[in-house]
Design a protein around this motif. Structure first.
Motif: not given
Length: 152
Positions: A37-40, A91-95, A115-127
């Motif tokens: 998943n591509l993270r937001t 991105p907000n500085g949290d580690v 469709s995009e959610t608050d956590e995921t932009v999109k899904l895809s399968y990869f080799d």
């Protein structure tokens, strides 16, 4: 509750690095490709999964977080390994040092998010040998381990 739990901890410690427990799943399609998943939040790719809620097991978190991140209902085939050397810089500085349990999972229901959610932009399968930019080295390590320990 996980977001509220993390928010509560962050309200007490600010950006001080913390350790958190996470769970993730490896779901393969019929071509042996892995779902990511591509993270937001960080705008890179990771395995569906996330932080444990208080009182939850790794396995329960894997199933819950997989549904939240992907829309897919999964069942655990088997536990693969604990990965305890991982760091996420938000991105907000949290580690956060993440201690992650990795599971091999299979789809038992649900449908991939369309469709995009608050956590995921999109899904895809990869080799496994053609992965996109990943969240962190721990994600790369988990995918490498899975590629060598799951038939695909």
């Amino acid at each position: 509750m996980a977001k509220d739990y993390v928010s509560m901890i962050r309200s007490l410690v600010g950006h001080t690095p913390i350790m958190m427990n996470t769970a993730a799943g490896i779901l393969l399609n019929d071509n042996g490709q892995v779902l990511l998943n591509l993270r937001t939040d960080t705008h890179n790719w990771s395995l569906p999964g996330g932080y444990l809620e208080y009182g939850e097991t790794y396995a329960q978190a894997c199933v819950r977080e997989y549904k939240e991140d992907s829309g897919i209902d999964v069942d655990i085939i088997r536990f693969l390994k604990i990965f305890d050397k991982g760091e996420v810089r938000y991105p907000n500085g949290d580690v956060t040092q993440t201690i992650s349990a990795l599971y091999h999972v299979r789809q038992i229901g649900g449908q991939p998010l369309q469709s995009e959610t608050d956590e995921t932009v999109k899904l895809s399968y990869f080799d496994f040998d053609k992965l996109p930019p990943l969240l962190n080295q721990q994600t790369a390590d988990m995918l490498d381990y899975a590629s060598k320990n799951i038939d695909h």
